[in-house]
Design a protein around this motif. Structure first.
Motif, PDB file in Angstrom:
ATOM      1  N   SER A  30      36.214  28.633  40.151  1.00 10.23           N
ATOM      2  CA  SER A  30      35.483  29.848  40.570  1.00 10.23           C
ATOM      3  C   SER A  30      36.274  30.612  41.637  1.00 10.23           C
ATOM      4  O   SER A  30      36.238  31.828  41.685  1.00 10.23           O
ATOM      5  CB  SER A  30      34.059  29.533  41.028  1.00 10.23           C
ATOM      6  N   LYS A  31      37.048  29.886  42.466  1.00 11.76           N
ATOM      7  CA  LYS A  31      37.899  30.572  43.467  1.00 11.76           C
ATOM      8  C   LYS A  31      38.931  31.425  42.740  1.00 11.76           C
ATOM      9  O   LYS A  31      39.190  32.559  43.095  1.00 11.76           O
ATOM     10  CB  LYS A  31      38.626  29.522  44.316  1.00 11.76           C
ATOM     11  N   LYS A  32      39.488  30.846  41.671  1.00  7.42           N
ATOM     12  CA  LYS A  32      40.529  31.563  40.931  1.00  7.42           C
ATOM     13  C   LYS A  32      39.970  32.839  40.295  1.00  7.42           C
ATOM     14  O   LYS A  32      40.621  33.867  40.259  1.00  7.42           O
ATOM     15  CB  LYS A  32      41.111  30.669  39.839  1.00  7.42           C
ATOM     16  N   SER A  33      38.716  32.756  39.804  1.00  2.00           N
ATOM     17  CA  SER A  33      38.200  33.929  39.085  1.00  2.00           C
ATOM     18  C   SER A  33      37.321  34.798  39.995  1.00  2.00           C
ATOM     19  O   SER A  33      36.868  35.856  39.583  1.00  2.00           O
ATOM     20  CB  SER A  33      37.382  33.475  37.881  1.00  2.00           C
ATOM     21  N   GLU A  34      37.076  34.334  41.232  1.00  2.58           N
ATOM     22  CA  GLU A  34      36.220  35.022  42.209  1.00  2.58           C
ATOM     23  C   GLU A  34      34.829  35.337  41.660  1.00  2.58           C
ATOM     24  O   GLU A  34      34.186  36.299  42.051  1.00  2.58           O
ATOM     25  CB  GLU A  34      36.894  36.299  42.713  1.00  2.58           C
ATOM     26  N   GLN A  35      34.370  34.522  40.711  1.00  2.00           N
ATOM     27  CA  GLN A  35      33.037  34.730  40.157  1.00  2.00           C
ATOM     28  C   GLN A  35      32.017  33.949  40.960  1.00  2.00           C
ATOM     29  O   GLN A  35      32.291  32.821  41.351  1.00  2.00           O
ATOM     30  CB  GLN A  35      32.976  34.156  38.738  1.00  2.00           C
ATOM     31  N   LYS A  36      30.826  34.552  41.135  1.00  2.00           N
ATOM     32  CA  LYS A  36      29.758  33.768  41.755  1.00  2.00           C
ATOM     33  C   LYS A  36      29.098  32.935  40.664  1.00  2.00           C
ATOM     34  O   LYS A  36      28.826  33.421  39.574  1.00  2.00           O
ATOM     35  CB  LYS A  36      28.749  34.708  42.398  1.00  2.00           C
TER      36      LYS A  36
END
Ligand SMILES: Cc1ncc(COP(=O)(O)O)c(C=O)c1O
Ligand SMILES: N[C@@H](CCOP(=O)(O)O)C(=O)O
Length: 429
Positions: A122-128
């Motif tokens: 999720s850090k890589k895609s910055e998705q919540k």
């Protein structure tokens, strides 16, 4: 490595897709396309490997480079930074203590690995991400701890009101921040049904990034294979023949992880599927008919599951053959009275303190080994202190405290067992 759905109607997924999605669209469960046998040199030298080294060997083929090896190694080292000792209880009967993690139950292994892997993606895609969890006690506690304060991740836990232990409830309802606990007026099976329905709801999946931290999620389940290897590694080499492993079971994730360990080459001769009065799987093993039941409340509450999700995976591992499954797994079911007696008797004979779940596993192992040669390990899945009200009555002494929540305020809301209520709640978040 690709992952397929046990229902066979979803497209193949990568590790990242499977972990982020949780449940395939066809309501099956993800399974790895291959379970590659580990090398004979690994098994020959297994006693010389540390727990994280074993963890890496077991998990790496399933991640297959989707998390760079150096990061995967640190995820595994952080996940497995507590002891998992094998303790001799009687001649030929060993307890694999899986409760030395932060929430005192075996769920810490899978939950910590999943939290770190999800956080990496999720850090890589910055998705919540919103992580949905159904619990009969211990998954909720481990997931709450594992994800507490993790940026970009919200956790929503559904637990059956009045059906979990005081400490389990405190562990998941007192944290706040990114952890929300919903106290459902229903059973664990209601909670699991609502969670699975959420993953199939088009509007919800379009609106938010939902995933699961139950054993629904293959990345919660696979790390649970690791401790089977570590348990066997702690038995002296010359005593590893005819090894039986007894698994106190509810949703059957732990047993499925053991079956995967065996396909990876671990020499386990036979498994025992031990349940409390919720005996759907032992009955299937006996009759070849799977009939989901309404769950009943017992003193081993985390195993109060009437329609175990991972039965699909078990069937899949045996290509649907009841006969083959039965030749590898024997089922047992025990009443609360028998469970209490086991806690009482084992303590009187050996001073070893069982928790009600481990006691069910112990009973199965003892019954299986009667009149049979062989050695066995039962999984001690939770710390007895988590069920202190039950255990102390049987052993007549006070257990030294390992948990205390006196100062902490419970934060949870009473909730309906209707899916529409969950959907409205999630859409408002
Ligand atoms: C203490 C304890 N023992 C046994 C089980 C049953 O494990 P599984 O659901 O993987 O069959 C659970 C629930 O997961 C549990 O919390
Ligand atoms: N016994 C579990 C039930 C959920 O199991 P899971 O392995 O599918 O997460 C619990 O303690 O919540």
């Amino acid at each position: 490595m690709k992952y397929y759905s046990t229902n066979g109607k979803s497209s193949l997924a990568s590790f990242k897709e499977a972990i982020l999605k949780g449940l395939p669209d066809d309501n099956g469960l993800y399974m790895p396309q291959e379970i590659p046998e580990l090398t004979s040199s690994f098994f020959r030298d297994i006693d010389n490997y540390s727990l994280p080294e074993i963890g890496y060997k077991v998990i790496q083929p399933f991640v297959d480079g989707e998390i760079p090896d150096s990061i995967l190694k640190s995820i595994i080292e952080e996940t497995l930074n507590f002891e998992i000792p094998l303790v001799k209880v009687f001649d030929d009967i060993y307890s694999l203590e899986l409760f030395h993690g932060p929430t005192f139950a075996f769920k810490d292994v899978g939950a910590r690995f999943l939290a770190r892997s999800l956080s990496y993606f999720s850090k890589k895609s910055e998705q919540k991400l919103t992580v949905l969890v159904a619990t009969s006690g211990d998954t909720g506690s481990a997931v709450a701890q594992g994800f507490y304060g993790v940026p970009n991740i919200d956790v929503v836990i559904l637990f059956p009101s009045g059906k979990i232990s005081y400490f389990q409830e405190q562990q998941m309802t007192t944290l706040g921040k990114n952890i929300t606990a919903l106290e459902v007026n229903g059973t664990f099976d209601d909670c699991q049904r609502m969670v699975k329905q959420a993953f199939l709801d088009k509007e919800l999946i379009e609106e938010m990034n939902l995933t699961s931290a139950n054993s629904i999620n293959i990345a919660r389940l696979l790390p649970q294979s690791i401790y089977y290897f570590y348990g066997v590694a702690q038995i002296p080499k010359d005593k590893r023949q005819q090894l039986v492993v007894s698994v106190p079971s509810g949703n059957y994730g732990n047993l499925s992880a053991g079956l995967i360990a065996r396909q990876l080459g671990l020499p386990i001769q036979h498994f025992l599927a031990c349940s409390n009065a919720n005996d759907t799987v032992p009955k299937y093993l006996e009759t070849a008919e799977y009939k989901a039941q309404s769950s009943v409340q017992t003193i081993s509450n985390a195993m109060d599951v009437g329609d175990p999700s991972n039965f699909q995976r078990m069937l899949n591992l045996y290509s649907g053959s009841h006969e083959n499954m039965k030749s590898d797994i024997t089922g047992y079911s025990y009443s609360d009275r028998e469970t209490r007696e086991a806690i009482h008797q084992v303590f009187n004979k050996t001073s070893y303190v069982l928790d009600p779940h481990g006691a069910v596993g112990f009973l199965g192992l003892k019954e299986y080994l009667t009149n049979k040669a062989g050695k066995g390990i039962f999984l001690e899945t939770a710390h007895p202190y988590k069920f202190k009200e039950i255990v102390e009555k049987e052993i007549n002494i006070e257990l030294p405290p390992v948990l205390s929540f006196d100062e902490l305020q419970k934060k949870s809301s009473s909730f309906s067992s209707k899916f529409e209520a969950l959907k409205a709640f999630l859409l408002e978040k």
